[in-house]
Design a protein around this motif. Structure first.
Motif, PDB file in Angstrom:
ATOM      1  N   THR A   6       0.996  -1.582   0.154  1.00  0.00           N
ATOM      2  CA  THR A   6       0.252  -0.033  -0.174  1.00  0.00           C
ATOM      3  C   THR A   6       1.347   0.696  -0.031  1.00  0.00           C
ATOM      4  OG1 THR A   6       0.351  -0.293   2.257  1.00  0.00           O
ATOM      5  CG2 THR A   6      -2.158  -1.708   1.223  1.00  0.00           C
ATOM      6  N   TRP A   7       0.899   2.127  -0.534  1.00  0.00           N
ATOM      7  CA  TRP A   7       1.366   3.565  -0.365  1.00  0.00           C
ATOM      8  C   TRP A   7       2.191   3.874   1.058  1.00  0.00           C
ATOM      9  CZ3 TRP A   7       0.153   7.520   2.917  1.00  0.00           C
ATOM     10  CH2 TRP A   7      -0.961   8.466   3.265  1.00  0.00           C
ATOM     11  N   ILE A  49      -1.855  12.692  -0.096  1.00  0.00           N
ATOM     12  CA  ILE A  49      -3.235  11.838   0.019  1.00  0.00           C
ATOM     13  C   ILE A  49      -3.635  11.981   1.244  1.00  0.00           C
ATOM     14  CG2 ILE A  49      -3.233   8.709   0.133  1.00  0.00           C
ATOM     15  CD1 ILE A  49      -0.678   8.555  -1.477  1.00  0.00           C
ATOM     16  N   HIS A 105       1.703   4.719  -7.522  1.00  0.00           N
ATOM     17  CA  HIS A 105       0.617   5.233  -6.446  1.00  0.00           C
ATOM     18  C   HIS A 105       0.316   7.085  -6.066  1.00  0.00           C
ATOM     19  CE1 HIS A 105       0.527   1.260  -3.636  1.00  0.00           C
ATOM     20  NE2 HIS A 105       1.890   1.773  -3.375  1.00  0.00           N
ATOM     21  N   ARG A 113      -2.407   6.717  -9.264  1.00  0.00           N
ATOM     22  CA  ARG A 113      -3.286   6.060  -8.385  1.00  0.00           C
ATOM     23  C   ARG A 113      -4.333   7.370  -7.618  1.00  0.00           C
ATOM     24  NH1 ARG A 113      -3.436   0.028  -6.344  1.00  0.00           N
ATOM     25  NH2 ARG A 113      -5.319  -0.594  -7.783  1.00  0.00           N
ATOM     26  N   TYR A 114      -3.853   7.171  -6.778  1.00  0.00           N
ATOM     27  CA  TYR A 114      -4.444   8.015  -5.177  1.00  0.00           C
ATOM     28  C   TYR A 114      -4.798   9.207  -5.649  1.00  0.00           C
ATOM     29  CZ  TYR A 114      -4.400   3.905  -3.194  1.00  0.00           C
ATOM     30  OH  TYR A 114      -4.189   2.900  -2.693  1.00  0.00           O
TER      31      TYR A 114
END
Length: 160
Positions: A9-10, A65, A139, A142-143
């Protein structure tokens, strides 16, 4: 691929990247042939200074994020600087492999017992750093989102 992003995960990626960077900054001052730390050599400060770009990028990713912010030009410039830093990481991989490969050339000399373990650890960490950096780029995309600044001036209301 989805399982891969569930494992890395990030947050985990940032923590692993921070740990790798911190260990490599410390190991950068270590002399493999002599088993000593050299803090007075100016060459040993190049990697720690350049790694501040990576530390800053990891902080920006974490901040964007968690706050749900969009990418901005400063973040883009920081990521572009990290692209250039990837070349330095590749050079450090080559340099570490070259030093580790020179073990057979100096067998007649007194080499510390820590040469191979620390050398292998350094090489593995330098090899994993570009991989986790590329994962952090994924990431970010993506986020946080892609860098689309065509309508940047239209959405520049910072008081929202």
């Amino acid at each position: 691929m989805n399982l891969f992003f569930r494992i890395f995960t990030w947050k985990r990626n940032n923590i692993i990247s921070l740990a790798i960077l911190f260990i490599l900054v410390v190991l950068n001052f270590y002399g493999l042939y002599t088993n000593r730390f050299y803090f007075l050599k100016p060459d040993n400060y190049i990697f720690p200074l350049l790694s501040t770009i990576h530390f800053l990028y990891l902080y920006v990713i974490w901040f964007k994020i968690t706050q749900g912010e969009m990418p901005d030009p400063k973040m883009r410039n920081l990521e572009y600087a990290l692209y250039a830093l990837l070349v330095v990481y590749l050079f450090k991989i080559y340099d570490s492999a070259l030093i580790l490969g020179s073990f057979s050339e100096y067998e007649e000399h007194v080499i510390p017992a820590t040469f191979k373990p620390i050398g292998i650890l350094t090489l593995v960490l330098y090899c994993s750093l570009p991989l986790f950096t590329l994962i952090s780029f994924i990431h970010r995309k993506r986020y946080i989102g892609q860098y689309n600044f065509e309508n940047y001036n239209d959405n520049l209301n910072i008081w929202q």
